[in-house]
Write an enzyme that holds these catalytic residues in place. Sequence first.
Site, PDB file in Angstrom:
ATOM      1  CE1 TYR A   1       0.320 -67.269  10.489  1.00  0.00           C
ATOM      2  CE2 TYR A   1      -0.403 -67.862   9.070  1.00  0.00           C
ATOM      3  CZ  TYR A   1      -0.897 -66.873   9.878  1.00  0.00           C
ATOM      4  OH  TYR A   1      -1.641 -66.583   9.404  1.00  0.00           O
TER       5      TYR A   1
ATOM      6  CE1 TYR B   1      -3.933 -68.722   8.889  1.00  0.00           C
ATOM      7  CE2 TYR B   1      -6.328 -66.950   8.077  1.00  0.00           C
ATOM      8  CZ  TYR B   1      -4.564 -66.761   7.937  1.00  0.00           C
ATOM      9  OH  TYR B   1      -3.773 -66.518   7.241  1.00  0.00           O
TER      10      TYR B   1
END
Lengths: 328, 392
Positions: B293, B343
């Site tokens: 991430y 994102y």
Amino acid sequence: MGHQEEALHMTPEEQKVFEDKLYAYVGVEVCSRKPAKDAVNETMIRHWTEVMGDTNPAYTDPEWAAQSRRGKTIAPPAMMYVWNQEGYSVASSGRASDPQTEMAEMLNDHGFTGVLGTNVKQEYVKEISPGDTVYVQMVIDNISERKVTARGPGYFFETLATFSDQNGDTIGVQRFRVLKFIPQEQPAASASDDKLQVPTRIASPRGHDNGWWWNAVDEGKVLIQRCKGCQTLRHPPRPMCGECQSMEWDSIESTLDGEIMSFTALRHPKIPGYPADPICAVIKLGEGTNIVSNIVGCDFDDIAIGMKVKGKVEQVDEKTMLPQFYPA
Amino acid sequence: MVANIKDKAVIVGVHNTKFSKDSGVSELSLAAQAVKGAIDDAGLKPSDIDGFATFTMDSNDEIEVARAVGCGDLTFWGRSHYGGGAATGSLHQAVMAVATGMAECVAVYRALNGRSGQRFSSGVSGEIMTADAIHWGWYMPYGLLTPASWVAMFNQRWMHLTGVTKDAMFEVAHSTREYAINNPNAFFHGRSFDRAEYDASRMIADPLQLFDCCQESDGASCVIVTTPERARDLKQPGVAVRGVAQAAAPDQEQMTSFYREEFAAIPEMEIAAKNCFEMSGLSVDDIDAAVIYDAFSPIVLWQLEAWGFCGFGESGDFVLDGALRPGGRLPTNTHGGQLSEAYIHGVNGIVEATRLVRGQSRNQPEKDINHALVTSGVGIPTGGALLGKLDY
Ligand SMILES: [Zn+2]
């Protein structure tokens, strides 16, 4: 509401056009020199002093006054503005239009409907007595740039009235400062209206578990919650002690001696109501708990992890009290 | 006790919508497109979907997605909280439902207009009186109110303690960008950058600069999870979930766990790693590639340490040795990551990790990828998952 939205949504260009019209009123004469309807007289002086509770014999006692250095009674200087008041004719027929009322109308039309007299300042030059006639002349002396106030965004303007007597001698001047503003909505309504931006810092909501802490900050104190069961300090406050599960607590006041554990500056985006590039830090207080606050009073480049700091609670904007830390 | 979900749930379909800065459509439209695309990828029918899992933060109700896509009976829906911490958290929900028989085909989705709609970079505002708003109230008045500023606060201290420099942050951002160049759906498709451009970019929150920060994107991603039995009959090679974990650690806050004895650490991710390895029977040496991430470049470094690819403070050297690159020890964020692809709150990362195990990445490493790691957001309650070839 329509007007308010209009004003709040003014583009920079529209605001410029509006302000050009507004600032054209600076220096404009509201009324040219004109006499009061009545000459200065003992009756009105007596009414005024009775209402004000002013027993100075210089105003109302001809016998005393005859023996004084003046030789006669005088009007109270603070009555200067009284002589030229319009009186009851305004109530029956309304105020005649003049440049000041025109300017006020223009402000009203753009949503600046609120009006607040903020201060009056008088200067006295010459005494007057019964029989004299007071003349007044008034101009719009100045208009501020657009300001954000607790009442709402608006403009301050100041009128300058010059009082003179029948000989043309100046008696005194009076400056009257007025705020014309867009009235703020009630807090409950404004919270849901993101178009209304009051540029102060975003405050913490205050609930059961944290309100007492922020209330203490409003009074200049930074408190640290302390468990009554095991004396463990905890911050941020919460309802139960994680060590002994006690819900009983009190608090101690921090000395605000601290050490920087980490820091950053919010460079982007710019947030309305905040100083540019606010420096934020995690600070370990002498009492042992950590707190997030601002570092002020030094350059970002002079800050380092491990640096000693000293805090104090300060008013940082119109609405906000916050602890702020300085290099120790 | 070790969770017994190993290989009981299999990812069989994945899909990303087009990613953009202005989708021009609703978030529900994006969700429906992502779910339908994943159904097609798997070779399933809409009526096969009987469960959903997503983020508490997602605006699309499961039943709305179901109606839009034309699903039938639903027997499971579950949501995971804490922003990007829910990436593998929503997968975790789906795996538990399938492993226990509560549902047979669960679609995990996340859809957002993160650029044209509500932007994360605009920060928190505390306009609503909730426990969450009270939490942000400890930071908002000071100006510490964006995700970048919270991460910067951790990172400044972590760099101070470890001596890791921006060279390592640049390497994370740069290696990721090099992958995005080959990905037509990446925001930075075909657009390289160098150190000079990186250094010259705008400061966001010291020491994070523009290219240390992820995209704000419009788009949606979906993965479909079903049983191993069913997976073997479907179109794509099955990608089994060997382990999946959620974790929060003591004194956890959302993005602001500044009150721990040493806060330059992510103990919650260490818990997730330990549990994933335990339930999968795998070790760090078994991991061939990763999707880590990357809302911000330094958080990749912290996670490499938390998952044990290197020790505390060693991640700088690890990445500067080229570990994240195509021929490196751990090809990472091969889709371009959230720094350079889009994102989508980490669910596009689950899509990419699945593709890596299938052998379908745009930047498929030459070596065999038998196991890939995928992680959730950092600084919040988080998690991770270990994916591997079904019947490997
Ligand atoms: Zn206690």
